[in-house]
Design an enzyme around this catalytic site. Structure first.
Site, PDB file in Angstrom:
ATOM      1  N   GLY A  47       0.862  -1.178   0.000  1.00 51.11           N
ATOM      2  CA  GLY A  47       0.000   0.000   0.000  1.00 51.11           C
ATOM      3  C   GLY A  47       0.899   1.228   0.000  1.00 51.11           C
ATOM      4  O   GLY A  47       1.834   1.330   0.817  1.00 51.11           O
ATOM      5  N   ALA A  48       0.612   2.151  -0.924  1.00 51.22           N
ATOM      6  CA  ALA A  48       1.551   3.248  -1.178  1.00 51.22           C
ATOM      7  C   ALA A  48       1.965   4.031   0.090  1.00 51.22           C
ATOM      8  O   ALA A  48       3.163   4.193   0.347  1.00 51.22           O
ATOM      9  CB  ALA A  48       0.962   4.182  -2.237  1.00 51.22           C
ATOM     10  N   ARG A  88      10.433  -1.498  -4.798  1.00 48.36           N
ATOM     11  CA  ARG A  88       9.236  -1.611  -5.654  1.00 48.36           C
ATOM     12  C   ARG A  88       9.184  -0.358  -6.542  1.00 48.36           C
ATOM     13  O   ARG A  88       9.586   0.721  -6.097  1.00 48.36           O
ATOM     14  CB  ARG A  88       7.940  -1.740  -4.829  1.00 48.36           C
ATOM     15  CG  ARG A  88       7.755  -3.127  -4.217  1.00 48.36           C
ATOM     16  CD  ARG A  88       6.365  -3.326  -3.633  1.00 48.36           C
ATOM     17  NE  ARG A  88       5.370  -3.648  -4.645  1.00 48.36           N
ATOM     18  CZ  ARG A  88       4.074  -3.783  -4.372  1.00 48.36           C
ATOM     19  NH1 ARG A  88       3.625  -3.627  -3.131  1.00 48.36           N
ATOM     20  NH2 ARG A  88       3.215  -4.089  -5.332  1.00 48.36           N
ATOM     21  N   GLN A 195      -5.981  -8.660  -2.238  1.00 43.72           N
ATOM     22  CA  GLN A 195      -5.945  -7.647  -1.175  1.00 43.72           C
ATOM     23  C   GLN A 195      -7.352  -7.249  -0.724  1.00 43.72           C
ATOM     24  O   GLN A 195      -7.556  -6.886   0.437  1.00 43.72           O
ATOM     25  CB  GLN A 195      -5.203  -6.388  -1.649  1.00 43.72           C
ATOM     26  CG  GLN A 195      -3.704  -6.543  -1.800  1.00 43.72           C
ATOM     27  CD  GLN A 195      -3.314  -6.886  -3.220  1.00 43.72           C
ATOM     28  OE1 GLN A 195      -4.074  -7.529  -3.949  1.00 43.72           O
ATOM     29  NE2 GLN A 195      -2.127  -6.471  -3.623  1.00 43.72           N
ATOM     30  N   ASP A 236      -1.488   4.556  -6.375  1.00 38.62           N
ATOM     31  CA  ASP A 236      -0.044   4.409  -6.144  1.00 38.62           C
ATOM     32  C   ASP A 236       0.751   5.566  -6.719  1.00 38.62           C
ATOM     33  O   ASP A 236       1.850   5.866  -6.268  1.00 38.62           O
ATOM     34  CB  ASP A 236       0.439   3.084  -6.727  1.00 38.62           C
ATOM     35  CG  ASP A 236      -0.121   1.938  -5.907  1.00 38.62           C
ATOM     36  OD1 ASP A 236      -1.273   1.543  -6.152  1.00 38.62           O
ATOM     37  OD2 ASP A 236       0.563   1.493  -4.973  1.00 38.62           O
ATOM     38  N   ASN A 246      -3.152   2.500 -10.181  1.00 36.89           N
ATOM     39  CA  ASN A 246      -3.600   1.788  -8.978  1.00 36.89           C
ATOM     40  C   ASN A 246      -3.609   0.297  -9.299  1.00 36.89           C
ATOM     41  O   ASN A 246      -3.304  -0.118 -10.427  1.00 36.89           O
ATOM     42  CB  ASN A 246      -4.986   2.280  -8.545  1.00 36.89           C
ATOM     43  CG  ASN A 246      -5.360   1.756  -7.165  1.00 36.89           C
ATOM     44  OD1 ASN A 246      -4.537   1.779  -6.236  1.00 36.89           O
ATOM     45  ND2 ASN A 246      -6.576   1.255  -7.000  1.00 36.89           N
ATOM     46  N   LYS A 247      -3.968  -0.493  -8.327  1.00 38.18           N
ATOM     47  CA  LYS A 247      -3.951  -1.949  -8.449  1.00 38.18           C
ATOM     48  C   LYS A 247      -4.623  -2.427  -9.736  1.00 38.18           C
ATOM     49  O   LYS A 247      -5.655  -1.889 -10.140  1.00 38.18           O
ATOM     50  CB  LYS A 247      -4.660  -2.537  -7.223  1.00 38.18           C
ATOM     51  CG  LYS A 247      -4.733  -4.035  -7.143  1.00 38.18           C
ATOM     52  CD  LYS A 247      -3.401  -4.738  -7.304  1.00 38.18           C
ATOM     53  CE  LYS A 247      -2.334  -4.235  -6.352  1.00 38.18           C
ATOM     54  NZ  LYS A 247      -0.970  -4.660  -6.725  1.00 38.18           N
TER      55      LYS A 247
HETATM   56  O1  MRU Z   1       0.499  -4.116  -4.492  1.00 37.41           O
HETATM   57  P1  MRU Z   1      -0.078  -3.346  -3.339  1.00 37.41           P
HETATM   58  O2  MRU Z   1      -0.889  -4.179  -2.404  1.00 37.41           O
HETATM   59  O3  MRU Z   1       0.981  -2.538  -2.625  1.00 37.41           O
HETATM   60  O4  MRU Z   1      -1.072  -2.321  -4.038  1.00 37.41           O
HETATM   61  C1  MRU Z   1      -1.825  -1.456  -3.246  1.00 37.41           C
HETATM   62  C2  MRU Z   1      -2.718  -0.587  -4.025  1.00 37.41           C
HETATM   63  O5  MRU Z   1      -2.777  -0.616  -5.230  1.00 37.41           O
HETATM   64  C3  MRU Z   1      -3.489   0.435  -3.241  1.00 37.41           C
HETATM   65  O6  MRU Z   1      -4.752   0.639  -3.811  1.00 37.41           O
HETATM   66  C4  MRU Z   1      -2.714   1.753  -3.272  1.00 37.41           C
HETATM   67  O7  MRU Z   1      -1.399   1.551  -2.882  1.00 37.41           O
HETATM   68  C5  MRU Z   1      -3.343   2.783  -2.407  1.00 37.41           C
HETATM   69  S1  MRU Z   1      -3.096   2.471  -0.691  1.00 37.41           S
HETATM   70  C6  MRU Z   1      -3.816   3.721   0.162  1.00 37.41           C
END
Ligand code: MRU
Length: 345
Positions: A47-48, A88, A195, A236, A246-247
């Site tokens: 998560g960012a 990452r 997630q 992100d 985003n994801k």
């Molecule tokens: O691969 P991840 O689990 O780190 O991806 C997370 C996401 O895409 C979240 O939606 C994003 O980081 C926002 S968190 C507030």
């Protein structure tokens, strides 16, 4: 039950191991900067915003036990921040936090080693505390866009687990609960890492928030049935023109929301906005290991040697975004001019 994602405890960085959720609540202590790199890379923390806060502490962890003069520590800090930046690629909060720690370190004037180290730790703690305030503010703004009784779809986990409290996309759900406002949250399971199921459904359920888990391919159906009046996702990285990474799967949800005339909101702390990145085309998209698709729960779900494509994020173009909600205010129909203006508020 409130789970703490990131804690500075007994002079050590302690992380909730998110790879073990929802079955096991366990914590891991970071002893070295390599531990921190691995925790980010293997998604023990993810998560960012949570990645950014972890990296900030990681920069301190890297010099914490180094016995040297301040000039050498400054050199070491530059090496460490470069190293952590390779953990990452997509969430810009990682680079934002590392740059802030590096700039802070290089600007410290003291020659006293202990003072230098303490000031760096204070900076990491400040980044941590600011994240909590940012998320609460985003939640307050998002609540002004929602009405009692509405259904809201979210994708992935932009929750308390992806940050240090409240989450970004989930902040209005926590605040609504505090204020007695009833929202019905739908969480996409979010393949391939789940997630939405393992983290969002888990944290909202345990917070007593009305959450219904759906598989990713059910989003169109619940929209067509009128169960959803808004979509809220995290991000992100937001490019200067308002394109949003985003994801993986977020783009599909945004296209569906457009089709069904449902507002598509992106919860965005300002540290997630990258003004140096002109558009979504320049956002580096992480590709993760094929095993995430091939063996999502440890068992093969496809022929072992089948070709796999596993981009972890996608880019939603700005024209599909109804509004970006930051801690400084709401940017409706985002474009570069409006995004730049928010930094002057
Ligand atoms: O691969 P991840 O689990 O780190 O991806 C997370 C996401 O895409 C979240 O939606 C994003 O980081 C926002 S968190 C507030």
């Amino acid at each position: 039950m409130e789970l703490v994602t990131i804690e500075w405890k007994n002079n050590r960085l302690v992380l909730l191991d998110q790879t073990k959720l929802p079955n096991q609540i366990s914590y891991v202590t970071m002893h070295t900067v390599q531990d921190v790199w691995i925790a980010i890379n293997t998604m023990i923390v993810r998560g960012a915003p949570a990645i950014g806060v972890t990296a900030a502490y990681g920069a301190y962890v890297g010099i914490q036990n180094v016995e040297d003069n301040v000039d050498k520590l400054k050199e070491k800090l530059q090496e460490i921040t470069q190293y952590l930046a390779t953990s990452r690629p997509t969430a810009v909060n990682l680079f934002w936090a590392l740059n802030r720690m590096k700039d802070k370190g290089l600007s410290i004037k003291t020659s006293d080693v202990l003072t230098f180290k303490n000031l760096l730790l204070e900076e990491a703690k400040a980044i941590h505390q600011e994240d909590i305030a940012i998320n609460r503010s985003i939640g307050e703004y998002l609540l002004t866009l929602l009405n009692d009784g509405q259904g809201v779809l979210t994708h992935c986990n932009a929750g308390a687990l992806a940050t240090t409290k409240y989450g970004t996309a989930t902040a209005p759900f926590y605040l609504a609960k505090e204020k007695g406002i009833n929202l019905k949250v739908f969480a996409d399971e979010t393949r391939p890492r789940f997630q939405g199921a393992m983290l969002t459904a888990f944290e909202l359920y345990h917070a007593g928030i009305d959450v219904t888990l759906i598989t990713d391919n059910m989003a169109a159906t619940i929209m067509s049935q009128g169960k959803v009046q808004a979509v809220i996702v995290g991000c992100d990285r937001v490019a200067a023109n308002g394109d949003v990474a985003n994801k993986i799967g977020t783009l599909g949800v945004a296209i569906l929301a457009k089709h069904y005339n449902i507002p598509f909101y992106v919860a965005t702390p300002t540290p997630t906005i990258d003004l140096d990145c002109p558009s979504g085309a320049e956002i580096p998209i992480e590709e993760r290991h094929s095993s995430e698709v091939l063996k999502p729960t440890g068992q093969f779900v496809a022929p072992q040697d089948v070709k796999i494509y596993n981009p972890a994020f996608d880019v939603t173009p700005a024209h599909l975004v109804s509004a970006i909600i930051t801690e400084k205010g709401i940017i409706e129909h985002p474009c570069e001019e409006k995004i730049r203006a928010i930094f002057h508020k």
